[in-house]
Scaffold this active site. Structure first.
Site, PDB file in Angstrom:
ATOM      1  N   ASN A  30      15.751   7.851   7.723  1.00 12.39           N
ATOM      2  CA  ASN A  30      14.729   8.866   7.476  1.00 12.39           C
ATOM      3  C   ASN A  30      13.422   8.154   7.134  1.00 12.39           C
ATOM      4  O   ASN A  30      13.348   7.418   6.148  1.00 12.39           O
ATOM      5  CB  ASN A  30      15.153   9.797   6.339  1.00 12.39           C
ATOM      6  CG  ASN A  30      14.281  11.037   6.264  1.00 12.39           C
ATOM      7  OD1 ASN A  30      13.091  10.996   6.549  1.00 12.39           O
ATOM      8  ND2 ASN A  30      14.878  12.152   5.875  1.00 12.39           N
ATOM      9  N   GLU A  61      22.540   9.486   6.370  1.00 12.84           N
ATOM     10  CA  GLU A  61      21.083   9.322   6.291  1.00 12.84           C
ATOM     11  C   GLU A  61      20.715   8.365   5.165  1.00 12.84           C
ATOM     12  O   GLU A  61      21.126   8.542   4.024  1.00 12.84           O
ATOM     13  CB  GLU A  61      20.422  10.676   6.055  1.00 12.84           C
ATOM     14  CG  GLU A  61      18.906  10.602   5.897  1.00 12.84           C
ATOM     15  CD  GLU A  61      18.291  11.975   5.681  1.00 12.84           C
ATOM     16  OE1 GLU A  61      18.326  12.783   6.630  1.00 12.84           O
ATOM     17  OE2 GLU A  61      17.792  12.240   4.564  1.00 12.84           O
ATOM     18  N   GLU A  69      14.695   9.507  12.086  1.00  8.96           N
ATOM     19  CA  GLU A  69      14.410  10.871  11.628  1.00  8.96           C
ATOM     20  C   GLU A  69      13.043  10.943  10.955  1.00  8.96           C
ATOM     21  O   GLU A  69      12.683  10.058  10.187  1.00  8.96           O
ATOM     22  CB  GLU A  69      15.458  11.318  10.595  1.00  8.96           C
ATOM     23  CG  GLU A  69      16.900  11.139  10.998  1.00  8.96           C
ATOM     24  CD  GLU A  69      17.858  11.381   9.838  1.00  8.96           C
ATOM     25  OE1 GLU A  69      19.028  11.025   9.977  1.00  8.96           O
ATOM     26  OE2 GLU A  69      17.424  11.907   8.778  1.00  8.96           O
ATOM     27  N   SER A  70      12.312  12.011  11.246  1.00  6.70           N
ATOM     28  CA  SER A  70      11.034  12.348  10.594  1.00  6.70           C
ATOM     29  C   SER A  70       9.850  11.534  11.131  1.00  6.70           C
ATOM     30  O   SER A  70       9.963  10.337  11.377  1.00  6.70           O
ATOM     31  CB  SER A  70      11.084  12.165   9.068  1.00  6.70           C
ATOM     32  OG  SER A  70      12.066  12.993   8.501  1.00  6.70           O
ATOM     33  N   LYS A 104      22.679  20.722   9.129  1.00  2.00           N
ATOM     34  CA  LYS A 104      21.733  20.007   8.265  1.00  2.00           C
ATOM     35  C   LYS A 104      21.694  20.730   6.921  1.00  2.00           C
ATOM     36  O   LYS A 104      21.227  21.852   6.812  1.00  2.00           O
ATOM     37  CB  LYS A 104      20.354  20.026   8.929  1.00  2.00           C
ATOM     38  CG  LYS A 104      19.315  19.162   8.213  1.00  2.00           C
ATOM     39  CD  LYS A 104      19.255  17.779   8.812  1.00  2.00           C
ATOM     40  CE  LYS A 104      18.107  16.969   8.220  1.00  2.00           C
ATOM     41  NZ  LYS A 104      16.823  17.340   8.787  1.00  2.00           N
ATOM     42  N   LYS A 154      14.069  24.686  11.980  1.00  2.00           N
ATOM     43  CA  LYS A 154      13.722  24.596  10.558  1.00  2.00           C
ATOM     44  C   LYS A 154      12.538  25.524  10.296  1.00  2.00           C
ATOM     45  O   LYS A 154      11.459  25.327  10.834  1.00  2.00           O
ATOM     46  CB  LYS A 154      13.356  23.142  10.215  1.00  2.00           C
ATOM     47  CG  LYS A 154      12.859  22.930   8.819  1.00  2.00           C
ATOM     48  CD  LYS A 154      12.794  21.455   8.439  1.00  2.00           C
ATOM     49  CE  LYS A 154      11.725  20.696   9.191  1.00  2.00           C
ATOM     50  NZ  LYS A 154      11.587  19.311   8.705  1.00  2.00           N
ATOM     51  N   GLU A 185      15.520  20.242  16.194  1.00  2.00           N
ATOM     52  CA  GLU A 185      15.867  20.939  14.957  1.00  2.00           C
ATOM     53  C   GLU A 185      15.247  22.330  14.852  1.00  2.00           C
ATOM     54  O   GLU A 185      14.123  22.561  15.291  1.00  2.00           O
ATOM     55  CB  GLU A 185      15.397  20.092  13.772  1.00  2.00           C
ATOM     56  CG  GLU A 185      15.877  20.587  12.424  1.00  2.00           C
ATOM     57  CD  GLU A 185      15.860  19.490  11.400  1.00  2.00           C
ATOM     58  OE1 GLU A 185      16.881  18.791  11.269  1.00  2.00           O
ATOM     59  OE2 GLU A 185      14.818  19.304  10.738  1.00  2.00           O
TER      60      GLU A 185
END
Length: 261
Positions: free
Chosen positions: A187, A166, A217-218, A117, A57, A55
């Site tokens: 997530n 998500e 994710e994360s 995103k 970001k 990603e």
């Protein structure tokens, strides 16, 4: 008003302003609009790739500034050379420091699946995503009901794109599953506390039907966690901050992916 509600309220105003500036007919004239999207599902399942969705970001509501001056061109190319399976590009400006231009730059320099995103709440944004060159859109169950997910997902699939749904918990998963999405992302971040716990993926992963590609994710900062998630049937791993907090995110990605071997 919590941060998610604030973001969505802001996004509604942003979308209405964009509709005035860039009507759908103008978006449909984009050089990317008639192009064939690249399948993220297929790239995540390729044996020569890592499963990492890397990603770009610049900042986030929970962490503030992460990497304000990242070069999208250099980083996106470097991510893919490192063995990433795809790219995720933030296009939200106010809360994540992104822009549509970031996605267009990534598209211009890479033939790979790119996820837009953002906080998708309107069909206009789906058409917009296609015009930017995105292959995949993100739909967040915490801000959409099932009818909205189906409506936006149907439009995206009709344009040849894939849809990543998500979810944060079992309730969201159970009420949101539909054949109008292609991948389901768990997530690991608690939206109320912003804390991450990979156990969320391990628990929810067992409840995701096998016909969806599973994405975690994360909070994925350790290659050993990725290996554990792979054993549980996860094929995609969305990673941003772990790489972006480094001055050269693409180098951090290369070192991380090497450790997955």
């Amino acid at each position: 008003m919590d941060i998610l509600s604030e973001i969505v309220a802001n996004k509604r105003k942003e979308v209405e302003a964009s509709k005035e500036l860039y009507p759908v007919k103008l978006l449909e004239k984009s050089m990317y609009f008639d192009g064939k999207p690249v399948s993220l599902k297929k790239y995540l399942q390729r044996e020569d790739k890592s499963g990492i969705i890397a990603e770009i970001k610049r900042k986030s509501p929970s962490k503030g500034i992460i990497n304000a001056h990242v070069s999208v061109e250099r980083t996106s190319i470097g991510y893919m050379q490192a063995g990433a399976s795809g790219l995720s590009v933030l296009t939200d400006k106010d809360y994540f420091g992104g822009s549509p231009e970031d996605l267009k730059v990534a598209r211009a320099f890479n033939f790979c699946p790119i996820l837009r995103k953002d906080f998708m709440i309107d069909e206009y944004q789906v058409i917009e995503a296609k015009s930017f060159g995105a292959d995949v859109i993100l739909l967040i169950a915490a801000v959409l009901d099932k009818k909205e997910i189906e409506k936006l997902g149907k439009l995206a699939q009709g344009l040849g794109m894939e849809v990543l749904l998500e979810v944060h918990n079992e309730e969201e998963l159970n009420r949101s599953i539909t054949n109008k999405v292609d991948l389901i992302g768990v997530n690991n971040r608690n939206l109320k506390t912003f804390e991450t716990n990979v156990q969320t993926s391990l628990d929810l992963g067992k409840k995701i039907p096998s016909d969806f590609v599973k994405v975690s994710e994360s909070g994925l900062a350790d290659p050993e966690i990725i290996k554990e998630l792979k054993k549980e049937g996860f094929e995609g791993f969305l990673m941003g901050e772990t790489f972006m907090k480094n001055g050269r995110p693409e180098k951090a990605a290369k070192e991380f992916i090497k450790r997955l071997a």
